[in-house]
Design an enzyme around this catalytic site. Structure first.
Site, mmCIF file in Angstrom:
data_model
loop_
_atom_site.group_PDB
_atom_site.id
_atom_site.type_symbol
_atom_site.label_atom_id
_atom_site.label_comp_id
_atom_site.label_asym_id
_atom_site.label_seq_id
_atom_site.Cartn_x
_atom_site.Cartn_y
_atom_site.Cartn_z
ATOM 1 N N PHE A 180 0.842 -1.190 0.000
ATOM 2 C CA PHE A 180 0.000 0.000 0.000
ATOM 3 C C PHE A 180 0.877 1.239 0.000
ATOM 4 C CE2 PHE A 180 0.866 -1.079 4.375
ATOM 5 C CZ PHE A 180 1.110 0.134 4.996
ATOM 6 N N CYS A 181 0.269 2.371 -0.376
ATOM 7 C CA CYS A 181 0.961 3.662 -0.376
ATOM 8 C C CYS A 181 -0.098 4.754 -0.220
ATOM 9 C CB CYS A 181 1.777 3.854 -1.652
ATOM 10 S SG CYS A 181 0.772 3.752 -3.160
ATOM 11 N N THR A 182 0.287 5.998 -0.353
ATOM 12 C CA THR A 182 -0.629 7.109 -0.070
ATOM 13 C C THR A 182 -1.856 7.117 -0.974
ATOM 14 O OG1 THR A 182 1.261 8.435 0.641
ATOM 15 C CG2 THR A 182 -0.808 9.600 0.242
#
Length: 310
Positions: A180-182
């Site tokens: 996951f990331c922003t």
């Protein structure tokens, strides 16, 4: 009252003519009084912009429907949040080799990408004990919030991610990987890279943390802390409300309310993360700049570059 609409957007799509798109995209932003940054590269578009809601929607309509884009952005998705003050100072449309820099030639989500997981299904996936959960963001972002049980690669740039994968993961042992990331763009490219390396079962959070915080009720959330964002809001919480963190002007590290009250924090000059790392020359320049910020405030003016959070 929240007046300004912030739109975060990206799309991996073949744009061999991306250089010729720079001027018309910039003109459309400026004519709609929009500020922020958009990146254009042969692999697509990425960025965050803000303005009055009507102006933002006008620009999004332009991107999705204008003939110069040949319907390549027709399904362009974006994430919205609001702020009482404008989160950006100017508008820039930059040309780049990559819209998110991994530094590995040939890696492209348009060719190969992991399985998209909707926010509503994310909790079930990461609760599986056989899943390896990786936070693909940089260390200072992870510091203020992440998903429970996530691995922090402690990278300072995304370029370091391939080396971390090589040194810490084995495709024969780590069968299920979730990332996951922003906003979704970084882990989308990371998933493409890991599949190129032979990892077969790779998942990533569709829409990123921001979409998760918007879609998943706080009572059901597995997110801990706040989410760092690259604008004057610094961080957001559930429902994308502006968070409690501020940011050090010198090193850009996010700072908690407690750190802002600590002895190592000097507004505009240093913080606990950089107070013993700044050169005397830089400290002198930052001190002079902070002096000008204070003088401008006393005159009822806003110093160029002064933070306008919340």
């Amino acid at each position: 009252m929240s007046k300004y609409l912030t739109a975060a957007l990206y799309k991996f799509i073949s744009l061999p003519d991306y250089k010729s798109l720079q001027a018309p995209v910039l003109d459309a932003c400026l004519s709609n009084n929009i500020k922020g940054t958009l990146l254009l590269a042969e692999e697509g578009i990425n960025g965050t912009i803000a303005g009055l809601p009507e102006d933002i929607h006008n620009l999004l309509h332009f991107l999705r429907s204008d003939a110069i884009f040949e319907n390549r952005f027709a399904d362009l998705e974006h994430k919205e949040s609001f702020a009482s003050k404008h989160p950006f100072y100017r508008m820039k449309v930059k040309l780049k080799k990559e819209i998110v820099t991994l530094g590995v030639p040939g890696v492209s989500p348009t060719k190969k990408v992991g399985t998209y997981v909707k926010p509503e299904d994310w909790n079930a996936l990461i609760s599986d004990p056989n899943v390896i959960l990786i936070d693909t963001r940089n260390d200072y972002e992870v510091d203020i919030g992440t998903f429970k049980g996530a691995i922090d690669p402690k990278t300072t740039t995304f370029r370091e991610f391939p080396k971390y994968v090589t040194e810490h993961f084995d495709k024969t042992k780590h069968k299920k990987v979730a990332m996951f990331c922003t906003g979704g763009i970084r882990c989308e490219k990371a998933s493409s890279y890991m599949m190129d390396q032979g990892f077969e079962e790779v998942y990533h959070l569709q829409g990123g943390i921001l979409k998760y915080l918007e879609a998943v009720p706080e009572t059901q959330s597995m997110w801990e802390g706040e989410c760092f964002v690259f604008d004057q809001r610094v961080a957001v919480k559930h429902n994308l409300e502006v968070g409690e963190f501020d940011q050090c002007y010198a090193c850009r590290h996010p700072l908690s309310p407690a750190e802002l009250q600590g002895p190592q924090y000097m507004a505009g000059i240093s913080c606990p993360y950089c107070h013993d790392k700044i050169s005397e020359d830089k400290r002198a320049r930052l001190t002079e700049r902070q002096k000008q910020v204070i003088l401008a405030k006393q005159r009822g003016e806003t110093h160029i570059g002064e933070k306008q959070k919340k």
